[in-house]
Design a protein around this motif. Sequence first.
Motif, PDB file in Angstrom:
ATOM      1  N   UNK A 165       3.266 -15.199 -24.237  1.00  0.00           N
ATOM      2  CA  UNK A 165       4.373 -14.578 -24.838  1.00  0.00           C
ATOM      3  C   UNK A 165       5.535 -14.390 -24.294  1.00  0.00           C
ATOM      4  N   UNK A 166       5.443 -14.002 -22.918  1.00  0.00           N
ATOM      5  CA  UNK A 166       6.515 -13.789 -22.205  1.00  0.00           C
ATOM      6  C   UNK A 166       7.371 -15.124 -21.729  1.00  0.00           C
ATOM      7  N   UNK A 167       6.442 -16.188 -21.613  1.00  0.00           N
ATOM      8  CA  UNK A 167       7.150 -17.550 -21.292  1.00  0.00           C
ATOM      9  C   UNK A 167       8.020 -17.904 -22.566  1.00  0.00           C
ATOM     10  N   UNK A 171      12.008 -18.820 -22.833  1.00  0.00           N
ATOM     11  CA  UNK A 171      12.392 -19.874 -23.582  1.00  0.00           C
ATOM     12  C   UNK A 171      13.442 -19.601 -24.558  1.00  0.00           C
ATOM     13  N   UNK A 172      13.280 -18.495 -25.483  1.00  0.00           N
ATOM     14  CA  UNK A 172      14.250 -18.133 -26.302  1.00  0.00           C
ATOM     15  C   UNK A 172      15.485 -17.555 -25.886  1.00  0.00           C
ATOM     16  N   UNK A 177      21.176 -17.853 -24.605  1.00  0.00           N
ATOM     17  CA  UNK A 177      22.149 -17.457 -23.615  1.00  0.00           C
ATOM     18  C   UNK A 177      22.696 -18.806 -23.192  1.00  0.00           C
ATOM     19  N   UNK A 178      22.275 -19.991 -23.296  1.00  0.00           N
ATOM     20  CA  UNK A 178      23.102 -21.330 -22.713  1.00  0.00           C
ATOM     21  C   UNK A 178      23.681 -22.108 -23.849  1.00  0.00           C
TER      22      UNK A 178
END
Length: 563
Positions: A165-167, A171-172, A177-178
């Motif tokens: 879940x943290x990964x 990723x989201x 932000x990119x």
Amino acid sequence: MATENQAVEGDEEESLSNAGEEPNGPKWSVVVRQKMQQAGMYGKHSLRTPMLSGFRDYLFETLGVIHNKQEVENVARYLYFMDPVNVSMDFVTNIEKTNLFFNKLRELGLCNQTIFNYLKNLRRFIGYKTTATNVAANDPPLFQACVHFLNVTNAIRKKLSKGVSKERVVKRFNTLTTDSLQPEDCRRLLEVAKPEFLNCIHRASTAKTLTVKHQLNILYYLEALLILKHLQRPGVVANMTVEEWHKRVPHNFTSEGTSEKLVVVGVKHHKTATQVATFALTEVEERAKLSVRSPGQAVRAKLSVFGPGQAVAAKLSVGTWAKLGKRAQSPRLYKLRELGLCNKTIFNYLRNLRRFIGYKTTATNVAANDPPLFQACVHFLNVTNAIWKKLSKGVSKERVVKRFNTLTTDSLQPEDCRRLLEVAKPEFLNCIHRASTAKTLTVKHQLNILYYLEALLILKHLQRPGVVANMTVEEWHKRVPHNFTSEGTSEKLVVVGVKHHKTATQVATFALTEEEERWFDTYYTKVRPSMINEDAPEETFFISTSGLKIYNVSVYLRCFHNL
């Protein structure tokens, strides 16, 4: 505990050259692959050993996992780490080395998703041994060790799940932000590639020779068109069949005075099995696909619709189901499927059987009076749980097929259904007038009134059959007067609420006009009393002419149509 020698060695298709295959989940970097290879973590037992081949059959036949090779390979690597010589179940008592295996994967840089997949595959392998074999009866200590192993590794699974879940959040966040590509940036690919594609599709439509490059250009462009323009999942492209293409539905789209001819295509099987994926093609796009599908074209010989999906389906129809057919003699409900029963019916058989077992284990003293029988019942529920899950997926797929057929066939429209009310209204008005003036009613008169009022609720007021079957006298008495006003006009209505129907989380409501209220009240006060007998349910609003509760309203609607 029994061990199993590695009987098969040197399988070329299962050699270490295949060890770098990516597992389900995020792709591995080259550095991680090199570390795994150097650490010997790609070593694995042959997939042809009886224990692993049995696991593969279990995944394929019982759980319906068609693409199962990677899962079996992950288990083979774990078993090789635990014992490079023999394939055995001794690992269930060696929790420390199991923890070492998963810590080793983390040290080598594998992400949580990949490690989670390893553990998920391993736990499913344990599930296979405890539910698809007779280990509970033949080797109780091993069975208990397997259960303990599942309990112990559950903590690792929860920890990895949080890591996954943290990964996913990271990723989201990075996507947010990119400077990621926008939809219009992705669609620029279609604009740039269109001239070359039009040239290739023109060659295909004029029966000119196509090279492999031409074929690939057409294939790639049409796949990109569905994904980038029509926003379909990749699974829609991979699983679209020839039959679905042939069943496309013409549609005339009108907006702001302009009209455009489209064709709507539905795809049954993709990632979300509970709904049909649909997209609308313009005439130009349809012609492009027709050129690809034209008989005799070289490009058609290379493609199944967009790829190997149809070829896989054909292979399954001959190989997979033939293999399943051989297992139909086993006592695992395959006999019912062999006889042609749908998944829903087989699912009901299994659900009723499991409910019976539940009755024996929860509503009797079998746990105290006969502990071995109680344990056998619990084991039976665990064993049939996998079949239950597979049948549940089958039910969902059948529902999708039904929706697809509704989409692609000339099914009745709402206005067609409501014509029944228009045709039947004169006869109904005659019958309801006889009832209101206290004239004698025959059974045919009673049925006419009953059928018409039920059809009115279903076809005009769009209520479920369950609303008609479960509406009560109390709910009729508690109807609420309502004055509906729209654009300066006013209309008196009554709103009726029905509590119990198929969806128990909300009240079903419908609004009757003054005329309709009089019809219903005439039925309640004049017709219904003549149908009541000592067996009639007092609380049910609609009852049959024999005074019984109505259970299958759809049958009544069909009878009304034939009346």
